[in-house]
Design a protein around this motif. Structure first.
Motif, PDB file in Angstrom:
ATOM      1  N   PHE A  87      42.534  44.323  24.708  1.00 52.75           N
ATOM      2  CA  PHE A  87      43.137  44.944  25.881  1.00 52.75           C
ATOM      3  C   PHE A  87      42.301  44.682  27.128  1.00 52.75           C
ATOM      4  N   LYS A  88      42.955  44.699  28.257  1.00 52.29           N
ATOM      5  CA  LYS A  88      42.324  44.359  29.533  1.00 52.29           C
ATOM      6  C   LYS A  88      41.091  45.200  29.841  1.00 52.29           C
ATOM      7  N   VAL A  89      41.128  46.465  29.498  1.00 54.32           N
ATOM      8  CA  VAL A  89      39.984  47.324  29.787  1.00 54.32           C
ATOM      9  C   VAL A  89      38.705  46.792  29.135  1.00 54.32           C
ATOM     10  N   PHE A  90      38.824  46.151  27.989  1.00 55.55           N
ATOM     11  CA  PHE A  90      37.664  45.579  27.324  1.00 55.55           C
ATOM     12  C   PHE A  90      37.327  44.186  27.855  1.00 55.55           C
ATOM     13  N   GLN A  91      38.298  43.542  28.467  1.00 53.02           N
ATOM     14  CA  GLN A  91      38.075  42.200  29.006  1.00 53.02           C
ATOM     15  C   GLN A  91      37.321  42.259  30.329  1.00 53.02           C
ATOM     16  N   ASP A  92      37.547  43.315  31.090  1.00 54.11           N
ATOM     17  CA  ASP A  92      36.914  43.475  32.403  1.00 54.11           C
ATOM     18  C   ASP A  92      35.489  43.995  32.235  1.00 54.11           C
ATOM     19  N   ALA A  93      34.545  43.128  32.409  1.00 57.90           N
ATOM     20  CA  ALA A  93      33.124  43.503  32.409  1.00 57.90           C
ATOM     21  C   ALA A  93      32.756  44.367  31.219  1.00 57.90           C
ATOM     22  N   ASP A  94      33.163  43.919  30.039  1.00 59.91           N
ATOM     23  CA  ASP A  94      32.848  44.645  28.809  1.00 59.91           C
ATOM     24  C   ASP A  94      33.290  46.103  28.857  1.00 59.91           C
ATOM     25  N   GLY A  95      34.433  46.346  29.480  1.00 56.69           N
ATOM     26  CA  GLY A  95      34.970  47.697  29.532  1.00 56.69           C
ATOM     27  C   GLY A  95      34.410  48.537  30.670  1.00 56.69           C
ATOM     28  N   ARG A  96      33.519  47.973  31.436  1.00 59.44           N
ATOM     29  CA  ARG A  96      32.944  48.691  32.574  1.00 59.44           C
ATOM     30  C   ARG A  96      33.480  48.083  33.855  1.00 59.44           C
ATOM     31  N   GLN A  97      33.895  48.927  34.732  1.00 59.83           N
ATOM     32  CA  GLN A  97      34.344  48.463  36.031  1.00 59.83           C
ATOM     33  C   GLN A  97      33.474  49.127  37.089  1.00 59.83           C
ATOM     34  N   SER A  98      33.188  48.396  38.134  1.00 59.68           N
ATOM     35  CA  SER A  98      32.383  48.976  39.204  1.00 59.68           C
ATOM     36  C   SER A  98      33.232  49.083  40.456  1.00 59.68           C
ATOM     37  N   VAL A  99      32.990  50.160  41.161  1.00 57.73           N
ATOM     38  CA  VAL A  99      33.680  50.400  42.423  1.00 57.73           C
ATOM     39  C   VAL A  99      32.595  50.630  43.461  1.00 57.73           C
ATOM     40  N   PRO A 100      32.601  49.843  44.528  1.00 49.50           N
ATOM     41  CA  PRO A 100      31.579  50.048  45.555  1.00 49.50           C
ATOM     42  C   PRO A 100      31.713  51.430  46.198  1.00 49.50           C
ATOM     43  N   VAL A 101      30.593  52.018  46.549  1.00 49.31           N
ATOM     44  CA  VAL A 101      30.583  53.330  47.204  1.00 49.31           C
ATOM     45  C   VAL A 101      31.397  53.285  48.491  1.00 49.31           C
ATOM     46  N   SER A 102      31.336  52.183  49.195  1.00 48.00           N
ATOM     47  CA  SER A 102      32.087  52.067  50.445  1.00 48.00           C
ATOM     48  C   SER A 102      33.594  52.200  50.198  1.00 48.00           C
ATOM     49  N   ALA A 103      34.071  51.689  49.087  1.00 53.40           N
ATOM     50  CA  ALA A 103      35.494  51.810  48.762  1.00 53.40           C
ATOM     51  C   ALA A 103      35.856  53.263  48.482  1.00 53.40           C
ATOM     52  N   LEU A 104      34.959  53.981  47.820  1.00 52.80           N
ATOM     53  CA  LEU A 104      35.205  55.402  47.575  1.00 52.80           C
ATOM     54  C   LEU A 104      35.236  56.191  48.884  1.00 52.80           C
ATOM     55  N   LEU A 105      34.288  55.889  49.764  1.00 55.25           N
ATOM     56  CA  LEU A 105      34.249  56.581  51.052  1.00 55.25           C
ATOM     57  C   LEU A 105      35.498  56.282  51.879  1.00 55.25           C
ATOM     58  N   ASP A 106      35.936  55.032  51.875  1.00 53.17           N
ATOM     59  CA  ASP A 106      37.158  54.659  52.603  1.00 53.17           C
ATOM     60  C   ASP A 106      38.365  55.396  52.037  1.00 53.17           C
ATOM     61  N   SER A 107      38.416  55.510  50.737  1.00 51.26           N
ATOM     62  CA  SER A 107      39.527  56.200  50.087  1.00 51.26           C
ATOM     63  C   SER A 107      39.536  57.684  50.450  1.00 51.26           C
ATOM     64  N   LEU A 108      38.361  58.292  50.454  1.00 52.43           N
ATOM     65  CA  LEU A 108      38.253  59.704  50.849  1.00 52.43           C
ATOM     66  C   LEU A 108      38.691  59.897  52.285  1.00 52.43           C
ATOM     67  N   ALA A 109      38.257  59.011  53.172  1.00 48.66           N
ATOM     68  CA  ALA A 109      38.597  59.120  54.591  1.00 48.66           C
ATOM     69  C   ALA A 109      40.112  59.035  54.793  1.00 48.66           C
ATOM     70  N   GLN A 110      40.779  58.220  54.009  1.00 49.80           N
ATOM     71  CA  GLN A 110      42.231  58.060  54.138  1.00 49.80           C
ATOM     72  C   GLN A 110      42.978  59.298  53.636  1.00 49.80           C
ATOM     73  N   ARG A 111      42.379  60.029  52.707  1.00 43.88           N
ATOM     74  CA  ARG A 111      43.039  61.189  52.107  1.00 43.88           C
ATOM     75  C   ARG A 111      42.829  62.474  52.906  1.00 43.88           C
ATOM     76  N   ARG A 112      41.797  62.517  53.732  1.00 42.15           N
ATOM     77  CA  ARG A 112      41.519  63.718  54.528  1.00 42.15           C
ATOM     78  C   ARG A 112      42.578  63.855  55.615  1.00 42.15           C
ATOM     79  N   PRO A 113      43.029  65.084  55.814  1.00 36.74           N
ATOM     80  CA  PRO A 113      43.998  65.287  56.910  1.00 36.74           C
ATOM     81  C   PRO A 113      43.320  65.075  58.261  1.00 36.74           C
ATOM     82  N   MET A 114      44.055  64.527  59.161  1.00 43.94           N
ATOM     83  CA  MET A 114      43.539  64.256  60.503  1.00 43.94           C
ATOM     84  C   MET A 114      43.291  65.611  61.204  1.00 43.94           C
ATOM     85  N   ALA A 115      42.164  65.712  61.888  1.00 43.36           N
ATOM     86  CA  ALA A 115      41.855  66.946  62.636  1.00 43.36           C
ATOM     87  C   ALA A 115      42.774  67.014  63.856  1.00 43.36           C
ATOM     88  N   ALA A 116      43.310  68.204  64.106  1.00 47.68           N
ATOM     89  CA  ALA A 116      44.259  68.382  65.220  1.00 47.68           C
ATOM     90  C   ALA A 116      43.592  68.609  66.529  1.00 47.68           C
TER      91      ALA A 116
END
Length: 115
Positions: free
Chosen positions: A86-115
């Motif tokens: 299965f693909k999960v085992f094919q990708d980096a021996d079952g480990r996937q990495s996500v850069p911290v910057s991608a997590l921060l960008d994702s959080l920023a997009q989910r926060r409601p805009m300040a009024a």
């Protein structure tokens, strides 16, 4: 008219059903842990093997059985992580990495805009 081999296979749903149908002896504990991996590997072997559709029913049954035995044996001697079915085992021996910057960008997009 008797159903064809393919029609009979369509009625099977579990790895145990396939192994029983083809008369393949198996250890239940191995199948319980690896059932999806065994079926996926069997499917891969079927699709990599040329000329199966040109065989008569008896020869097709024999060849399918050989491929199922091979798929089962893969997990008797190895593990899902090593076999990487299965693909999960094919990708980096079952480990996937996500850069911290991608997590921060994702959080920023989910926060409601300040009024």
């Amino acid at each position: 008219m008797d159903p064809t081999l393919i029609q009979r296979l369509k009625a099977l749903s579990s790895a145990e059903d396939f192994l029983d149908f083809f008369g393949v002896p198996y250890e239940p504990r191995i199948v319980q842990v690896n059932r999806l991996h065994i079926l996926k590997r069997f499917y891969q072997y079927l699709h990599k093997t040329p000329g199966l559709s040109n065989l008569d029913e008896i020869e097709m049954f024999r060849r399918y059985r050989e491929l199922l035995v091979q798929a089962y044996a893969d997990f008797v001697a190895s593990t899902p992580a090593k076999e990487k079915v299965f693909k999960v085992f094919q990708d980096a021996d079952g480990r996937q990495s996500v850069p911290v910057s991608a997590l921060l960008d994702s959080l920023a997009q989910r926060r409601p805009m300040a009024a």
